[in-house]
Design an enzyme around this catalytic site. Sequence first.
Site, PDB file in Angstrom:
ATOM      1  N   HIS A  72      -0.435  -6.641   9.410  1.00 30.50           N
ATOM      2  CA  HIS A  72      -0.098  -7.878   8.697  1.00 30.50           C
ATOM      3  C   HIS A  72       1.260  -8.395   9.152  1.00 30.50           C
ATOM      4  O   HIS A  72       2.247  -7.678   9.138  1.00 30.50           O
ATOM      5  CB  HIS A  72      -0.078  -7.629   7.186  1.00 30.50           C
ATOM      6  CG  HIS A  72      -1.444  -7.675   6.571  1.00 30.50           C
ATOM      7  ND1 HIS A  72      -1.662  -7.815   5.228  1.00 30.50           N
ATOM      8  CD2 HIS A  72      -2.675  -7.616   7.147  1.00 30.50           C
ATOM      9  CE1 HIS A  72      -2.967  -7.845   4.987  1.00 30.50           C
ATOM     10  NE2 HIS A  72      -3.595  -7.715   6.137  1.00 30.50           N
ATOM     11  N   TYR A 201       1.711 -11.775  -3.838  1.00 29.62           N
ATOM     12  CA  TYR A 201       2.466 -11.308  -5.012  1.00 29.62           C
ATOM     13  C   TYR A 201       2.641 -12.523  -5.915  1.00 29.62           C
ATOM     14  O   TYR A 201       3.220 -13.522  -5.479  1.00 29.62           O
ATOM     15  CB  TYR A 201       3.851 -10.787  -4.595  1.00 29.62           C
ATOM     16  CG  TYR A 201       3.818  -9.489  -3.830  1.00 29.62           C
ATOM     17  CD1 TYR A 201       3.494  -9.447  -2.476  1.00 29.62           C
ATOM     18  CD2 TYR A 201       4.128  -8.287  -4.466  1.00 29.62           C
ATOM     19  CE1 TYR A 201       3.471  -8.244  -1.783  1.00 29.62           C
ATOM     20  CE2 TYR A 201       4.114  -7.079  -3.766  1.00 29.62           C
ATOM     21  CZ  TYR A 201       3.778  -7.065  -2.431  1.00 29.62           C
ATOM     22  OH  TYR A 201       3.755  -5.876  -1.749  1.00 29.62           O
ATOM     23  N   PRO A 293       6.111   0.217  -7.618  1.00 32.74           N
ATOM     24  CA  PRO A 293       5.386  -0.083  -6.370  1.00 32.74           C
ATOM     25  C   PRO A 293       5.564  -1.516  -5.833  1.00 32.74           C
ATOM     26  O   PRO A 293       5.006  -1.849  -4.793  1.00 32.74           O
ATOM     27  CB  PRO A 293       3.920   0.179  -6.728  1.00 32.74           C
ATOM     28  CG  PRO A 293       3.856   0.086  -8.210  1.00 32.74           C
ATOM     29  CD  PRO A 293       5.195   0.457  -8.749  1.00 32.74           C
ATOM     30  N   LYS A 297       7.182   0.734  -1.378  1.00 33.58           N
ATOM     31  CA  LYS A 297       8.144   1.628  -0.733  1.00 33.58           C
ATOM     32  C   LYS A 297       7.909   3.128  -0.972  1.00 33.58           C
ATOM     33  O   LYS A 297       8.456   3.949  -0.239  1.00 33.58           O
ATOM     34  CB  LYS A 297       9.567   1.291  -1.214  1.00 33.58           C
ATOM     35  CG  LYS A 297      10.090  -0.025  -0.709  1.00 33.58           C
ATOM     36  CD  LYS A 297      10.517   0.075   0.743  1.00 33.58           C
ATOM     37  CE  LYS A 297      10.618  -1.240   1.441  1.00 33.58           C
ATOM     38  NZ  LYS A 297       9.421  -1.651   2.193  1.00 33.58           N
ATOM     39  N   TYR A 385      11.190  -5.480   3.387  1.00 37.50           N
ATOM     40  CA  TYR A 385       9.760  -5.214   3.226  1.00 37.50           C
ATOM     41  C   TYR A 385       9.198  -4.444   4.425  1.00 37.50           C
ATOM     42  O   TYR A 385       8.405  -3.510   4.255  1.00 37.50           O
ATOM     43  CB  TYR A 385       9.000  -6.534   3.029  1.00 37.50           C
ATOM     44  CG  TYR A 385       7.605  -6.337   2.496  1.00 37.50           C
ATOM     45  CD1 TYR A 385       7.372  -6.197   1.128  1.00 37.50           C
ATOM     46  CD2 TYR A 385       6.510  -6.284   3.358  1.00 37.50           C
ATOM     47  CE1 TYR A 385       6.094  -6.005   0.627  1.00 37.50           C
ATOM     48  CE2 TYR A 385       5.227  -6.088   2.868  1.00 37.50           C
ATOM     49  CZ  TYR A 385       5.025  -5.954   1.504  1.00 37.50           C
ATOM     50  OH  TYR A 385       3.755  -5.753   1.016  1.00 37.50           O
TER      51      TYR A 385
HETATM   52  C1  LIG Z   1      -0.786   5.647  -9.419  1.00 39.40           C
HETATM   53  C2  LIG Z   1       0.160   5.484  -8.243  1.00 39.40           C
HETATM   54  C3  LIG Z   1       0.094   4.331  -7.466  1.00 39.40           C
HETATM   55  C4  LIG Z   1       0.954   4.164  -6.378  1.00 39.40           C
HETATM   56  N1  LIG Z   1       0.890   3.029  -5.629  1.00 39.40           N
HETATM   57  C5  LIG Z   1       1.743   2.874  -4.593  1.00 39.40           C
HETATM   58  C6  LIG Z   1       1.731   1.729  -3.801  1.00 39.40           C
HETATM   59  O1  LIG Z   1       0.960   0.814  -4.020  1.00 39.40           O
HETATM   60  N2  LIG Z   1       2.612   1.642  -2.770  1.00 39.40           N
HETATM   61  C7  LIG Z   1       3.498   2.659  -2.477  1.00 39.40           C
HETATM   62  O2  LIG Z   1       4.253   2.570  -1.503  1.00 39.40           O
HETATM   63  N3  LIG Z   1       3.514   3.761  -3.201  1.00 39.40           N
HETATM   64  C8  LIG Z   1       2.670   3.895  -4.243  1.00 39.40           C
HETATM   65  N4  LIG Z   1       2.710   5.016  -4.977  1.00 39.40           N
HETATM   66  C9  LIG Z   1       3.655   6.022  -4.575  1.00 39.40           C
HETATM   67  C10 LIG Z   1       3.083   6.907  -3.467  1.00 39.40           C
HETATM   68  O3  LIG Z   1       1.739   7.180  -3.723  1.00 39.40           O
HETATM   69  C11 LIG Z   1       3.928   8.158  -3.436  1.00 39.40           C
HETATM   70  O4  LIG Z   1       5.249   7.765  -3.120  1.00 39.40           O
HETATM   71  C12 LIG Z   1       3.427   9.207  -2.444  1.00 39.40           C
HETATM   72  O5  LIG Z   1       2.228   9.774  -2.895  1.00 39.40           O
HETATM   73  C13 LIG Z   1       4.478  10.301  -2.280  1.00 39.40           C
HETATM   74  O6  LIG Z   1       3.942  11.351  -1.539  1.00 39.40           O
HETATM   75  P1  LIG Z   1       4.382  12.842  -1.803  1.00 39.40           P
HETATM   76  O7  LIG Z   1       3.627  13.647  -0.804  1.00 39.40           O
HETATM   77  O8  LIG Z   1       5.868  12.907  -1.803  1.00 39.40           O
HETATM   78  O9  LIG Z   1       3.925  13.179  -3.296  1.00 39.40           O
HETATM   79  P2  LIG Z   1       2.441  13.312  -3.882  1.00 39.40           P
HETATM   80  O10 LIG Z   1       1.515  12.366  -3.228  1.00 39.40           O
HETATM   81  O11 LIG Z   1       2.589  13.250  -5.356  1.00 39.40           O
HETATM   82  O12 LIG Z   1       1.983  14.771  -3.459  1.00 39.40           O
HETATM   83  C14 LIG Z   1       2.508  15.919  -4.075  1.00 39.40           C
HETATM   84  C15 LIG Z   1       1.487  17.035  -3.952  1.00 39.40           C
HETATM   85  O13 LIG Z   1       2.049  18.230  -4.499  1.00 39.40           O
HETATM   86  C16 LIG Z   1       1.082  18.878  -5.306  1.00 39.40           C
HETATM   87  N5  LIG Z   1       1.767  19.696  -6.301  1.00 39.40           N
HETATM   88  C17 LIG Z   1       2.403  19.281  -7.424  1.00 39.40           C
HETATM   89  N6  LIG Z   1       2.919  20.308  -8.076  1.00 39.40           N
HETATM   90  C18 LIG Z   1       2.629  21.406  -7.369  1.00 39.40           C
HETATM   91  C19 LIG Z   1       2.907  22.783  -7.542  1.00 39.40           C
HETATM   92  N7  LIG Z   1       3.599  23.219  -8.620  1.00 39.40           N
HETATM   93  N8  LIG Z   1       2.463  23.665  -6.620  1.00 39.40           N
HETATM   94  C20 LIG Z   1       1.768  23.219  -5.534  1.00 39.40           C
HETATM   95  N9  LIG Z   1       1.478  21.917  -5.318  1.00 39.40           N
HETATM   96  C21 LIG Z   1       1.900  21.027  -6.223  1.00 39.40           C
HETATM   97  C22 LIG Z   1       0.285  17.735  -5.906  1.00 39.40           C
HETATM   98  O14 LIG Z   1      -1.013  18.163  -6.323  1.00 39.40           O
HETATM   99  C23 LIG Z   1       0.220  16.764  -4.742  1.00 39.40           C
HETATM  100  O15 LIG Z   1      -0.908  16.960  -3.915  1.00 39.40           O
HETATM  101  C24 LIG Z   1       1.877   5.177  -6.075  1.00 39.40           C
HETATM  102  C25 LIG Z   1       1.940   6.335  -6.853  1.00 39.40           C
HETATM  103  C26 LIG Z   1       1.107   6.488  -7.941  1.00 39.40           C
HETATM  104  C27 LIG Z   1       1.208   7.743  -8.788  1.00 39.40           C
END
Ligand SMILES: Cc1cc2nc3c(=O)[nH]c(=O)nc-3n(C[C@H](O)[C@H](O)[C@H](O)COP(=O)(O)OP(=O)(O)OC[C@H]3O[C@@H](n4cnc5c(N)ncnc54)[C@H](O)[C@@H]3O)c2cc1C
Length: 394
Positions: A72, A201, A293, A297, A385
């Site tokens: 995009h 948006y 969100p 980011k 962005y």
């Molecule tokens: C509902 C929702 C919508 C979102 N929408 C957007 C969006 O539109 N745009 C955007 O940029 N970001 C969005 N985000 C944010 C984005 O999804 C996160 O920033 C991203 O998932 C971060 O990745 P991560 O790997 O750091 O954490 P996570 O994806 O949360 O992964 C963490 C992992 O650790 C595991 N875990 C947790 N505790 C333990 C433990 N004690 N032992 C072992 N494993 C464990 C979990 O099961 C999970 O698989 C959204 C988040 C949510 C919750």
Amino acid sequence: MQTQVAIIGAGPSGLLLGQLLHKAGIETLILERQTPEYVLGRIRAGVLEQGMVDLLREAGVNERMDREGLVHDGFEIAFDGRKERIDLKGLTGGKTVMIYGQTEVTRDLMEARKACGAPSVYEAHNVQLHELKGEKPYVTFEKNGETVRVDCDYVAGCDGYHGISRQSIPADVIKVFERVYPFGWLGILADTPPVNEELIYANHDRGFALCSMRSKTRTRYYVQVSSDEKVEDWSDDRFWEELKCRLPAETADQLITGPSIEKSIAPLRSFVVEPMQYGHLFLVGDAAHIVPPTGAKGLNLAASDVSTLYRILVKVYRKGRTELLQKYSEVCLRRVWKAERFSWWMTSMLHRFPDTDDFGRRIQQTELDYFVGSEAGRTTIAENYVGLPYEPIE
Ligand SMILES: Cc1cc2nc3c(=O)[nH]c(=O)nc-3n(C[C@H](O)[C@H](O)[C@H](O)COP(=O)(O)OP(=O)(O)OC[C@H]3O[C@@H](n4cnc5c(N)ncnc54)[C@H](O)[C@@H]3O)c2cc1C
């Protein structure tokens, strides 16, 4: 068991870090408390910054993204009956974003890890981190009723907001910065063609709305709802009606609706902990920070933390540059805070706050009018962005 880097969590942070380190010849073990199917069932982000796209290419997991992802060049902001385009490519000297769902990124990373034979333990329960300040840190977890010990050099806490890693740091050595917003996003995923080629948006008197997508046949739409709203109270019909109300009339007329394949409410929060490290533990992604969100980011910040930790660890293992480890938190936080600021600002500018009076509403409309009406304003939005540059690790 023994490894060089124990990675807690198989979300995008943990899997991407694991893949990059594996390619660099550094051993990792990923411990995830859920099943792979559960991890893949979470519908989350969909907009990838150039920096994250480049990092996925560096990790060698870009083949499907480059084939199926949508590049995009811009997005639109609708307010006050107008629609204005932010020309990302034109305003940033050629930078763009990629539309490719977090679920797909995660699936590609899981498959790449399986293919290269690097170890992961799913359904690893009661993960505990030990001796993080000592010379010999280790991790324990339970699997099939047995407790397993993993000796390691470093622990990467990639286990998200609710994970154990951040909670393993004594409360008196970290500072928490937090803002909880009085609303959330009700999101719907549907197999319908997007209403517009680019994201829209929308700021409306009834609240914010976002028209997003995952592909040319799958859409993701959101409407702002109050924090106490329940997803069960939102039939598909009610959602589509509310969305149409908040879009410019010609866009609403073109909207193709259909049955939802997922519907959920996400609360909006800004959250940062400082520092992002403690002894041999490094917090990565949502374990250390959350953004609302609105600026797309969250996932992208996780990727920039991964890039920083990966580049530091490669220099530590290849060149003995252990002094770089102390820099991890400060390098990450400089970029994290800029993304926090942008996400907070976009949220403030585009949402309806329950306590905003008529004066506040006019100021909000004027701020939008000013920023989209000035090239300097549009450039500010565009450069944030598409993503600010990653700081090099020298
Ligand atoms: C509902 C929702 C919508 C979102 N929408 C957007 C969006 O539109 N745009 C955007 O940029 N970001 C969005 N985000 C944010 C984005 O999804 C996160 O920033 C991203 O998932 C971060 O990745 P991560 O790997 O750091 O954490 P996570 O994806 O949360 O992964 C963490 C992992 O650790 C595991 N875990 C947790 N505790 C333990 C433990 N004690 N032992 C072992 N494993 C464990 C979990 O099961 C999970 O698989 C959204 C988040 C949510 C919750």
